[in-house]
Enzyme design. Structure first.
Site, short mmCIF file in Angstrom:
data_model
loop_
_atom_site.label_atom_id
_atom_site.label_comp_id
_atom_site.label_asym_id
_atom_site.label_seq_id
_atom_site.Cartn_x
_atom_site.Cartn_y
_atom_site.Cartn_z
N ASP A 1 -50.89 -92.58 -36.69
CA ASP A 1 -49.79 -93.54 -36.79
C ASP A 1 -50.19 -94.76 -37.63
OD1 ASP A 1 -47.30 -94.56 -36.34
OD2 ASP A 1 -47.67 -95.15 -34.26
N HIS B 1 -48.46 -92.64 -46.54
CA HIS B 1 -48.68 -91.24 -46.13
C HIS B 1 -49.73 -90.59 -47.03
CE1 HIS B 1 -45.51 -91.70 -43.33
NE2 HIS B 1 -44.52 -91.68 -44.20
N LEU C 1 -64.26 -74.65 -37.47
CA LEU C 1 -63.40 -75.64 -36.80
C LEU C 1 -61.97 -75.13 -36.85
CD1 LEU C 1 -63.11 -78.63 -35.69
CD2 LEU C 1 -62.65 -79.30 -38.04
C1 FPP Z 1 -47.06 -91.94 -39.00
O1 FPP Z 1 -47.03 -93.14 -39.70
C2 FPP Z 1 -47.35 -90.81 -39.85
C3 FPP Z 1 -46.50 -89.76 -40.13
C4 FPP Z 1 -45.15 -89.57 -39.59
C5 FPP Z 1 -46.88 -88.71 -41.04
C6 FPP Z 1 -48.30 -88.32 -40.94
C7 FPP Z 1 -48.66 -87.59 -42.13
C8 FPP Z 1 -49.83 -87.69 -42.79
C9 FPP Z 1 -50.96 -88.56 -42.43
C10 FPP Z 1 -50.07 -86.92 -43.97
C11 FPP Z 1 -50.14 -85.46 -43.86
C12 FPP Z 1 -50.98 -84.84 -42.86
C13 FPP Z 1 -51.31 -83.54 -42.93
C14 FPP Z 1 -52.06 -82.93 -41.81
C15 FPP Z 1 -50.96 -82.70 -44.08
P1 FPP Z 1 -45.67 -93.96 -39.66
O2 FPP Z 1 -44.91 -93.61 -40.90
O3 FPP Z 1 -44.97 -93.72 -38.39
O4 FPP Z 1 -46.21 -95.44 -39.74
P2 FPP Z 1 -45.51 -96.73 -39.14
O5 FPP Z 1 -45.43 -96.53 -37.65
O6 FPP Z 1 -46.46 -97.82 -39.53
O7 FPP Z 1 -44.18 -96.86 -39.80
#
Ligand code: FPP
Length: 245
Positions: A29, A46, A140
């Site tokens: 997050d 992201h 893994l």
């Molecule tokens: C949360 O941050 C993150 C996500 C919804 C997406 C997570 C995706 C990645 C890290 C990239 C891809 C991963 C893989 C395994 C291919 P948020 O957008 O909710 O952040 P915020 O709470 O600060 O708005």
């Protein structure tokens, strides 16, 4: 390997394989906030979040973790802007194409959890290929929760039990667990959540029944192998009673 230190620089006890979590699940997050702090678009956060993955997987393997589950996209994430959802889908595709061969060489076995049939066709194809390519690896196990919801998983399990004609007396905890998306994976020992939120957010509801939590203020793109090792050391120092005395 460098000694593991806590946030004040104190050296923590070395890894004890007996107390290493077998299965670590991570709620990644804070990408949006990381981007906002830098006046960048959310998708840049992201993208920076993807860059963390390779060193993390390496650290997990070195620590003796057997399975890692990453919460990449929840069933609730469709409510984000169309632009962000499309960008995330493109990023998943790009990541699958760009990183999977490398992960394969490092011996990671990839599996995807979630309602994959609702994902765009090209993403479904990429995850099928990634699973096929890495199926015999054993260093893994990496589970990527994509269009995943904990409640949806339980509903899907119940539906499949009904489709298979199970009688009420056949439904117990063991049969229920065998209908989850990845029945072979051990229960989650440790959940790590970045960005300081104290929520479960519909993640692996069944599998985290006895999990320990490690929450850090660090935003996901800043999450380092060192911090991962700190989480493992914190887990190793806890006593797990599972309801016992
Ligand atoms: C949360 O941050 C993150 C996500 C919804 C997406 C997570 C995706 C990645 C890290 C990239 C891809 C991963 C893989 C395994 C291919 P948020 O957008 O909710 O952040 P915020 O709470 O600060 O708005």
């Amino acid at each position: 390997m460098d000694p593991v230190r806590d946030s004040r620089g104190q050296v923590l006890a070395p890894f004890d394989p007996k107390n290493t979590p077998r299965h670590v699940a991570i709620i990644m997050d804070g990408n949006g906030r990381w981007a906002k702090q830098r006046w960048l678009p959310r998708v840049a956060g992201h993208r920076a979040g993807v860059a963390v993955l390779t060193p993390l997987l390496e650290a997990a393997g070195e620590a003796g973790v057997e399975a890692l589950t990453l919460y990449a996209f929840s069933t609730e994430n469709w409510s984000r802007s169309e632009y962000e959802v499309d960008s995330l889908m493109s990023l998943f595709l790009e990541t699958a194409r760009g990183k999977v061969p490398e992960l394969n060489e490092r011996g990671a076995r990839l599996r995807f959890l979630g309602r994959r049939w609702c994902l765009p066709e090209d993403v479904q194809e990429a995850i099928r290929e990634a699973e096929e390519l890495t199926r015999d690896n054993d260093k893994l196990d990496v589970y990527v929760a994509l269009n995943y919801g904990g409640r949806a998983e339980l509903v899907d399990a119940a539906r499949r039990m009904i489709e298979d004609g199970l009688s009420p007396s056949e439904v117990n905890e063991a049969t229920f667990a065998s209908y989850l998306y990845a029945p072979e994976v051990p229960e989650v020992d440790l959940v790590i959540r970045t960005s300081g939120e104290l929520r479960v957010s519909n993640f692996l509801l069944w599998q985290i029944a006895y999990a320990e939590f490690y929450v850090t203020e660090t935003l996901w793109p800043d999450f380092s192998p060192e911090e991962f090792r700190r989480a493992i050391a914190s887990f190793a120092a806890r006593s797990r009673r599972r309801g016992g005395a």
